[in-house]
Design an enzyme around this catalytic site. Structure first.
Site, PDB file in Angstrom:
ATOM      1  N   ASN A   1      -6.326  -2.623   1.747  1.00 43.98           N
ATOM      2  CA  ASN A   1      -6.444  -4.066   2.091  1.00 43.98           C
ATOM      3  C   ASN A   1      -8.014  -4.629   2.561  1.00 43.98           C
ATOM      4  O   ASN A   1      -8.330  -3.509   2.949  1.00 43.98           O
ATOM      5  CB  ASN A   1      -5.754  -4.484   3.065  1.00 43.98           C
ATOM      6  CG  ASN A   1      -3.729  -4.575   3.170  1.00 43.98           C
ATOM      7  OD1 ASN A   1      -3.784  -4.054   2.015  1.00 43.98           O
ATOM      8  ND2 ASN A   1      -3.382  -3.985   4.185  1.00 43.98           N
TER       9      ASN A   1
ATOM     10  N   ARG B   1       0.706  -1.390   0.254  1.00 49.17           N
ATOM     11  CA  ARG B   1       0.290  -0.248  -0.226  1.00 49.17           C
ATOM     12  C   ARG B   1       1.101   1.029  -0.058  1.00 49.17           C
ATOM     13  O   ARG B   1       0.730   2.883  -0.757  1.00 49.17           O
ATOM     14  CB  ARG B   1      -0.755   0.200   1.274  1.00 49.17           C
ATOM     15  CG  ARG B   1      -1.915  -1.108   0.952  1.00 49.17           C
ATOM     16  CD  ARG B   1      -2.885  -1.489   2.555  1.00 49.17           C
ATOM     17  NE  ARG B   1      -2.314  -1.248   3.183  1.00 49.17           N
ATOM     18  CZ  ARG B   1      -2.475  -0.485   4.605  1.00 49.17           C
ATOM     19  NH1 ARG B   1      -3.152  -0.245   5.237  1.00 49.17           N
ATOM     20  NH2 ARG B   1      -1.517  -1.204   5.940  1.00 49.17           N
TER      21      ARG B   1
END
Length: 91
Positions: A38, A20
């Site tokens: 996520n 990320r």
């Protein structure tokens, strides 16, 4: 200038490996906006907006993974209506 919005679901070794943060850093390099998060099933969901050429280059970088710990096995990509994000964030 016409901006595009792409929604991606990315599977593979993409959680717990800096994916990320790397996705956000790379999006800023390409001057793209959107978000990444996520999902509970182990995939990563991402939405990105910007110029088509920049998005295509960004997606190529995603496919390669950003570091040796990231392994992208599959990407599900859909086009959406532009939402007008002003930055790229991690949700």
């Amino acid at each position: 200038m016409i901006n595009l919005n792409k929604h991606l679901i990315i599977s593979g070794q993409v959680q717990g490996v800096g994916f990320r943060y790397s996705a956000m850093q790379k999006a800023m390099e390409f001057q793209l906006t959107g978000w990444v998060r996520n999902k509970s099933n182990g995939t990563v969901e991402l939405e990105v907006e910007g110029e088509e050429k920049q998005i295509n280059s960004y997606i190529d970088e995603l496919k390669n993974g950003f570091n040796r710990f990231i392994q992208v096995d599959h990407m599900e990509i859909t086009s959406q209506q532009e939402k007008g994000y002003d930055k790229f964030t991690i949700k």
